[in-house]
Design a protein around this motif. Structure first.
Motif, PDB file in Angstrom:
ATOM      1  N   GLU A 194     -94.888  41.846  13.069  1.00  0.00           N
ATOM      2  CA  GLU A 194     -93.612  42.397  12.945  1.00  0.00           C
ATOM      3  C   GLU A 194     -93.504  43.988  13.764  1.00  0.00           C
ATOM      4  O   GLU A 194     -92.532  44.403  13.959  1.00  0.00           O
ATOM      5  N   ASP A 195     -94.729  44.367  13.806  1.00  0.00           N
ATOM      6  CA  ASP A 195     -94.831  45.918  14.426  1.00  0.00           C
ATOM      7  C   ASP A 195     -94.863  45.981  15.850  1.00  0.00           C
ATOM      8  O   ASP A 195     -94.434  46.962  16.516  1.00  0.00           O
ATOM      9  N   ASN A 213     -90.198  47.228  12.478  1.00  0.00           N
ATOM     10  CA  ASN A 213     -90.173  45.781  11.463  1.00  0.00           C
ATOM     11  C   ASN A 213     -89.235  44.697  12.241  1.00  0.00           C
ATOM     12  O   ASN A 213     -87.859  44.790  12.068  1.00  0.00           O
ATOM     13  N   ASN A 214     -89.945  44.136  13.159  1.00  0.00           N
ATOM     14  CA  ASN A 214     -88.953  43.076  13.694  1.00  0.00           C
ATOM     15  C   ASN A 214     -88.987  41.704  13.053  1.00  0.00           C
ATOM     16  O   ASN A 214     -89.691  41.016  12.760  1.00  0.00           O
ATOM     17  N   SER A 215     -87.597  41.651  12.351  1.00  0.00           N
ATOM     18  CA  SER A 215     -87.351  40.273  11.400  1.00  0.00           C
ATOM     19  C   SER A 215     -87.368  39.141  11.998  1.00  0.00           C
ATOM     20  O   SER A 215     -87.584  38.203  11.353  1.00  0.00           O
ATOM     21  N   PHE A 216     -87.259  39.122  13.545  1.00  0.00           N
ATOM     22  CA  PHE A 216     -87.283  37.812  14.268  1.00  0.00           C
ATOM     23  C   PHE A 216     -88.606  37.530  14.517  1.00  0.00           C
ATOM     24  O   PHE A 216     -88.878  36.412  15.090  1.00  0.00           O
ATOM     25  N   ARG A 218     -91.524  36.351  13.362  1.00  0.00           N
ATOM     26  CA  ARG A 218     -92.173  35.074  12.793  1.00  0.00           C
ATOM     27  C   ARG A 218     -91.512  33.814  12.752  1.00  0.00           C
ATOM     28  O   ARG A 218     -91.842  32.813  12.762  1.00  0.00           O
ATOM     29  N   SER A 219     -90.120  34.118  13.009  1.00  0.00           N
ATOM     30  CA  SER A 219     -88.971  33.035  12.857  1.00  0.00           C
ATOM     31  C   SER A 219     -88.802  32.427  14.321  1.00  0.00           C
ATOM     32  O   SER A 219     -88.044  31.532  13.977  1.00  0.00           O
ATOM     33  N   SER A 228     -84.087  40.108  18.672  1.00  0.00           N
ATOM     34  CA  SER A 228     -85.047  41.260  17.893  1.00  0.00           C
ATOM     35  C   SER A 228     -84.272  42.397  17.192  1.00  0.00           C
ATOM     36  O   SER A 228     -83.198  42.557  17.673  1.00  0.00           O
ATOM     37  N   THR A 229     -84.967  42.885  16.173  1.00  0.00           N
ATOM     38  CA  THR A 229     -84.537  43.929  15.693  1.00  0.00           C
ATOM     39  C   THR A 229     -84.459  45.123  16.525  1.00  0.00           C
ATOM     40  O   THR A 229     -85.302  45.165  17.173  1.00  0.00           O
TER      41      THR A 229
END
Length: 326
Positions: A194-195, A213-216, A218-219, A228-229
């Motif tokens: 996420e980094d 922190n990219n919330s996308f 792993r999804s 992406s965040t």
């Protein structure tokens, strides 16, 4: 003999000597034991050339795959794992089975993320450039107006990361640090998927920040995804971050041209022609400048001599007039 100013000689020397980098690392990637096929991966290389296929060697895990031919213009991917492949994107849901455009394997994030299991630690012994490592990037030099706690990490094979660190220390005033083994499955890992703020070289190298922190991350199931965040402004507009990205883009090691397929003769001919033309222009400009300088100096002295002569004649005439009319 033509005597030129010292500055002109210095400029001519700078032009005639081809540019060379103090740190131009290289390492060999051996892909077969039956005929010892090998290619060179080098820092600051332009890459390019023709694609090769890995020789059918039963001892090599990726026989038959294409590799090489990618150039530096296509080095940058996105924030999505699996991005940055200039060719071979057949199935955007996985990186399994893909070629190696830059000669290096993609990163491994554990749990067979996006099909990366086939590049996992079980093959670290033959991974080009060595096992995956991470290196922290900090600066205490005072060159940049960084925010408190601003730091980054590079992730990649050992050789690429180590050589990259040397370039970053020199160009971006990064505090020297040695690489440490990268284990993405460890719960105490300092760098998480996420980094990552940027993937390079077909997702075989990455720049990360613990403040992102990219919330996308792993999804996503699409390597071409642009979701992406947003990167925080403190990172996006950081001069330190910009320097790191620029140097990675210019210096990161990629695979050279194939043997026997080199642009060197043509490039050398162009370089020599350009150098000779530039030297000729410099010499002509220097010659014209020198001639003009001496001509102007000559005219100035001539005018001064005429003025002094006229003054002397005028003074003598005034003296004669005084004697004629007492």
């Amino acid at each position: 003999m033509l005597f030129l100013p010292l500055g002109v000689y210095t400029l001519l020397l700078h032009i005639l000597v081809p540019p060379a980098h103090a740190n131009s690392p290289l390492f060999f990637v051996t892909t077969a034991l039956v005929n010892f096929d090998a290619r060179i991966v080098q820092g600051w290389s332009g890459g390019g050339g023709e694609r090769w296929s890995i020789t059918n060697d039963s001892n090599y895990p990726f026989s038959g795959r294409e590799f090489g031919a990618a150039d530096r213009w296509t080095l940058k991917g996105s924030q999505t794992f699996g991005s940055g492949y200039p060719y071979g994107n057949v199935d955007n849901t996985t990186i399994a089975g893909r070629p190696f455009p830059y000669g290096l394997w993609p990163l491994y994030w554990g749990n067979n993320m996006m099909g990366s299991g086939e590049y996992g630690p079980a093959l670290d012994g033959v991974r080009p450039g060595g096992q995956l490592v991470t290196i922290p990037l900090k600066t205490e030099d005072g060159t940049y107006n960084i925010t408190e706690g601003e730091m980054y990490h590079i992730i990649g094979d050992r050789d690429s990361a180590t050589y990259m660190m040397i370039s970053l220390v020199r160009s971006c005033h990064v505090s020297p640090a040695w690489p440490v083994k990268f284990d993405p499955t460890s719960p105490i890992s300092t760098v998480k998927m996420e980094d990552v703020i940027q993937y390079y070289r077909a997702s075989s190298f990455a720049l990360a920040s613990p403040r992102y922190n990219n919330s996308f991350a792993r999804s996503s199931t699409n390597t071409e995804s642009t979701e992406s965040t947003p990167i925080p402004d403190t990172i996006r507009y950081s001069e330190f971050h910009k320097c790191l990205d620029d140097v990675i883009m210019n210096a990161l090691a990629i695979m050279n041209w194939a043997p026997g397929y080199s642009p060197t003769p043509v490039a050398d001919a162009i370089w020599v022609a350009f150098s000779l033309l530039t030297c000729a222009i410099i010499i002509v400009l220097w010659f014209v400048h020198t001639v003009r300088f001496h001509w102007r100096n000559f005219k100035r002295k001539r005018r001064a001599a005429k003025r002094r002569k006229a003054e002397m004649i005028a003074a003598r005439n005034r003296s004669l007039m005084y004697e004629m009319y007492p």
